[in-house]
Design a protein around this motif. Structure first.
Motif, PDB file in Angstrom:
ATOM      1  N   UNK A 146       2.308  29.690 -22.031  1.00 36.49           N
ATOM      2  CA  UNK A 146       1.168  29.876 -22.926  1.00 36.49           C
ATOM      3  C   UNK A 146       1.083  31.347 -23.293  1.00 36.49           C
ATOM      4  N   UNK A 147       1.099  31.684 -24.600  1.00 33.75           N
ATOM      5  CA  UNK A 147       0.980  33.071 -24.997  1.00 33.75           C
ATOM      6  C   UNK A 147      -0.376  33.630 -24.578  1.00 33.75           C
ATOM      7  N   UNK A 148      -0.426  34.947 -24.435  1.00 34.91           N
ATOM      8  CA  UNK A 148      -1.687  35.598 -24.074  1.00 34.91           C
ATOM      9  C   UNK A 148      -2.739  35.349 -25.139  1.00 34.91           C
ATOM     10  N   UNK A 149      -3.989  35.145 -24.689  1.00 40.78           N
ATOM     11  CA  UNK A 149      -5.088  34.940 -25.624  1.00 40.78           C
ATOM     12  C   UNK A 149      -5.361  36.239 -26.354  1.00 40.78           C
ATOM     13  N   UNK A 150      -5.505  36.179 -27.665  1.00 46.50           N
ATOM     14  CA  UNK A 150      -5.706  37.402 -28.420  1.00 46.50           C
ATOM     15  C   UNK A 150      -7.140  37.881 -28.289  1.00 46.50           C
ATOM     16  N   UNK A 151      -7.374  39.134 -28.592  1.00 46.90           N
ATOM     17  CA  UNK A 151      -8.700  39.719 -28.537  1.00 46.90           C
ATOM     18  C   UNK A 151      -9.598  39.070 -29.579  1.00 46.90           C
ATOM     19  N   UNK A 152     -10.752  38.559 -29.141  1.00 44.70           N
ATOM     20  CA  UNK A 152     -11.669  37.911 -30.070  1.00 44.70           C
ATOM     21  C   UNK A 152     -12.617  38.903 -30.741  1.00 44.70           C
ATOM     22  N   UNK A 153     -12.642  40.158 -30.231  1.00 46.65           N
ATOM     23  CA  UNK A 153     -13.594  41.117 -30.779  1.00 46.65           C
ATOM     24  C   UNK A 153     -13.288  41.457 -32.227  1.00 46.65           C
ATOM     25  N   UNK A 154     -12.069  41.170 -32.678  1.00 50.33           N
ATOM     26  CA  UNK A 154     -11.710  41.478 -34.062  1.00 50.33           C
ATOM     27  C   UNK A 154     -12.068  40.356 -35.019  1.00 50.33           C
ATOM     28  N   UNK A 155     -12.592  39.248 -34.510  1.00 47.31           N
ATOM     29  CA  UNK A 155     -12.842  38.093 -35.348  1.00 47.31           C
ATOM     30  C   UNK A 155     -14.234  38.134 -35.964  1.00 47.31           C
ATOM     31  N   UNK A 156     -14.386  37.425 -37.076  1.00 46.19           N
ATOM     32  CA  UNK A 156     -15.641  37.372 -37.816  1.00 46.19           C
ATOM     33  C   UNK A 156     -15.938  35.919 -38.170  1.00 46.19           C
ATOM     34  N   UNK A 157     -17.220  35.579 -38.269  1.00 43.19           N
ATOM     35  CA  UNK A 157     -17.618  34.223 -38.632  1.00 43.19           C
ATOM     36  C   UNK A 157     -17.443  34.031 -40.136  1.00 43.19           C
ATOM     37  N   UNK A 158     -16.511  33.170 -40.528  1.00 42.22           N
ATOM     38  CA  UNK A 158     -16.208  33.016 -41.953  1.00 42.22           C
ATOM     39  C   UNK A 158     -17.362  32.377 -42.713  1.00 42.22           C
ATOM     40  N   UNK A 159     -18.204  31.607 -42.034  1.00 45.36           N
ATOM     41  CA  UNK A 159     -19.326  30.967 -42.728  1.00 45.36           C
ATOM     42  C   UNK A 159     -20.323  32.016 -43.221  1.00 45.36           C
ATOM     43  N   UNK A 160     -20.609  33.002 -42.368  1.00 39.86           N
ATOM     44  CA  UNK A 160     -21.528  34.063 -42.775  1.00 39.86           C
ATOM     45  C   UNK A 160     -20.891  34.947 -43.851  1.00 39.86           C
ATOM     46  N   UNK A 161     -19.660  35.382 -43.596  1.00 37.23           N
ATOM     47  CA  UNK A 161     -18.996  36.268 -44.555  1.00 37.23           C
ATOM     48  C   UNK A 161     -18.727  35.568 -45.877  1.00 37.23           C
ATOM     49  N   UNK A 162     -18.411  34.281 -45.822  1.00 34.73           N
ATOM     50  CA  UNK A 162     -18.121  33.552 -47.053  1.00 34.73           C
ATOM     51  C   UNK A 162     -19.282  33.578 -48.019  1.00 34.73           C
ATOM     52  N   UNK A 163     -20.485  33.523 -47.482  1.00 33.12           N
ATOM     53  CA  UNK A 163     -21.670  33.576 -48.341  1.00 33.12           C
ATOM     54  C   UNK A 163     -22.025  35.011 -48.702  1.00 33.12           C
ATOM     55  N   UNK A 164     -21.931  35.934 -47.752  1.00 31.36           N
ATOM     56  CA  UNK A 164     -22.251  37.332 -48.039  1.00 31.36           C
ATOM     57  C   UNK A 164     -21.336  37.910 -49.115  1.00 31.36           C
ATOM     58  N   UNK A 165     -20.071  37.520 -49.093  1.00 30.47           N
ATOM     59  CA  UNK A 165     -19.088  38.042 -50.048  1.00 30.47           C
ATOM     60  C   UNK A 165     -18.950  37.149 -51.278  1.00 30.47           C
ATOM     61  N   UNK A 166     -19.802  36.135 -51.386  1.00 32.95           N
ATOM     62  CA  UNK A 166     -19.781  35.215 -52.526  1.00 32.95           C
ATOM     63  C   UNK A 166     -18.399  34.600 -52.733  1.00 32.95           C
ATOM     64  N   UNK A 167     -17.851  34.075 -51.626  1.00 37.20           N
ATOM     65  CA  UNK A 167     -16.557  33.396 -51.686  1.00 37.20           C
ATOM     66  C   UNK A 167     -16.733  31.892 -51.893  1.00 37.20           C
ATOM     67  N   UNK A 168     -17.686  31.294 -51.182  1.00 40.45           N
ATOM     68  CA  UNK A 168     -17.945  29.868 -51.323  1.00 40.45           C
ATOM     69  C   UNK A 168     -19.390  29.606 -50.917  1.00 40.45           C
ATOM     70  N   UNK A 169     -19.864  28.418 -51.233  1.00 34.34           N
ATOM     71  CA  UNK A 169     -21.207  28.012 -50.831  1.00 34.34           C
ATOM     72  C   UNK A 169     -21.276  26.494 -50.869  1.00 34.34           C
ATOM     73  N   UNK A 170     -22.421  25.943 -50.484  1.00 38.22           N
ATOM     74  CA  UNK A 170     -22.639  24.504 -50.508  1.00 38.22           C
ATOM     75  C   UNK A 170     -24.002  24.229 -51.128  1.00 38.22           C
TER      76      UNK A 170
END
Length: 422
Positions: free
Chosen positions: A4-28
């Motif tokens: 099993x490869x080493x688990x990558x650092x999660x601190x670099x990740x972002x919630x795409x649902x929040x960013x998707x709306x903030x950056x006007x990428x998608x919505x529902x």
């Protein structure tokens, strides 16, 4: 070797649902329904760039693109096995003119029909059929979220019809394509999984075909030098598969890309090819998806990069920043030069705030160019790169050419300090 490869650092990740709306990428919208997001202009630009990339990569790898309907008769999915093994995840049939039609949950039955439309020779194999096509899953509302779990899916799908001797090499080549795509997108895989049948599962086909398919996928993984885990119970109903797993900002894992070996559907659809001696043989069907669904791929890219997309994928690649209204006509003229070079560029409005405020507002753009009186008079661009570098004035045509050439390489570095040749 299975590790099993080493688990990558999660601190670099972002919630795409929040960013998707903030950056006007998608919505529902509730009137459209859960699990049915719509793409806004910025998100549509990202999606279009991704689709162009994958179609080009597939063409270069010898795939032939097709279009097929998103509907099919219920009988089609009864033959393929989807109706008996997968109907709980399909939308209910629609009665039309005394016949029942369903929204497809998969593209493979249509591609099997495309293969069998005429007689095939061994000289045509491997035959690689690809499509960026829609499919639909009747997901429960409780599991839907953002772009990662949706009901309407645009899938990067392909099916390779080949001889048994060609399967391992085709699977290995698909894994190599996946690796190149992840590098271009900046996606980090969490792990590779060899998904096999499990006890108590409802699977199609005999044990012998499952053993052969699993052995071929194992050969492809080991020939590719990839570490992997064995996961009983995670196979498709018609055969084992290699799943490339990714993780989101919360650490939840999902499958993005797959390579699958299928002896079942060629048998069900009566697929054949004529061998060198004139006898008829059954082809093997290799299913593969390089970036999975467009929705999930974009979600992963948003989370990996926090909206600071790789330059070639960015919704806006270059923002021209006129200092005052006096430079606005020059910015408008340069914008045409940028568009002619294929760049997704915009000219900012000086009335929208101070230069500093406008630069901050466009901070996710890979390139910005300030146009003051000196640059306008000399026909130069003073480039600011998203990584913080500021480049000395360059002739505008040369700067635009070098940006376009750099983006075509899909390199993570935004600037070539050498000649700028692609």
């Amino acid at each position: 070797m299975v590790t099993r490869p080493a688990v990558r650092e999660e601190t670099t990740m972002h919630d795409h649902r929040r960013l998707g709306r903030e950056l006007s990428l998608f919505d529902t919208d509730p009137l459209v329904g859960a699990g049915l997001p719509y793409w806004l202009p910025a998100g549509a630009a990202v999606r279009h760039a991704l689709e162009e990339y994958i179609r080009d990569a597939e063409r270069r790898a010898g795939y032939r693109h097709v279009y097929s309907p998103v509907l099919g008769k219920r009988e089609l999915y009864e033959i393929s096995g989807h109706w008996s093994h997968y109907s709980d995840d399909m939308f209910p049939p629609m009665d039309v003119g005394g016949e029942q039609f369903v929204l497809r949950p998969s593209l493979c039955p249509h591609h099997a029909l495309i293969y069998r439309r005429r007689a095939r020779s061994h000289r045509e194999l491997p035959l690689r059929i690809a499509e960026l096509g829609g499919m639909y899953r009747s997901e429960l509302s409780g599991v839907l979220g953002g772009l990662t779990r949706v009901r309407a899916i645009q899938l990067n799908d392909a099916h390779i019809f080949c001889t048994l001797d060609q399967v391992a090499e085709e699977a290995r080549a698909a894994l190599a394509m996946i690796g190149r795509a992840y590098a271009a997108l900046g996606i980090v895989a969490a792990r590779h999984r060899l998904s096999l049948a499990g006890p108590g599962g409802k699977y199609a086909g005999g044990e012998d075909s499952w053993r052969r398919a699993a052995a071929l996928l194992t050969d492809a993984l080991e020939a590719s030098g990839l570490d992997y885990e064995v996961a009983p119970g995670e196979a498709a109903f018609y055969g084992p598969k290699i799943d490339i797993q990714v993780a989101d900002a919360a650490g939840r894992e999902s499958t993005l890309s797959t390579v699958q070996v299928d002896f079942h559907q060629p048998e069900r659809f009566g697929l054949e090819y004529v061998g060198p001696g004139g006898a008829k043989h059954r082809p093997v069907m290799v299913h593969r998806s390089i970036v999975g669904s467009v929705e999930r791929a974009v979600a992963q890219v948003i989370e990996q990069h926090g909206g600071a997309f790789p330059g070639w994928l960015a919704p806006v690649q270059l923002v021209l920043q006129p200092l005052t209204e006096a430079e606005a006509p020059h910015a408008a003229a340069l914008l045409e030069v940028c568009l002619d070079q294929g760049l997704r560029a915009e000219a900012a409005d000086p009335a929208d705030g101070t230069l500093g405020a406008r630069i901050r507002a466009a901070r996710l753009a890979p390139y910005q160019a300030v146009l003051g009186p000196r640059e306008a008079a000399a026909g130069d661009l003073a480039l600011r790169l998203r990584d913080g570098r500021r480049l000395g004035p360059l002739p505008a045509a040369e700067a635009v050419r070098r940006i376009a050439a750099r983006l075509r390489t899909r390199d993570a570095d935004l600037w070539d300090d050498g000649s700028g040749a692609a």
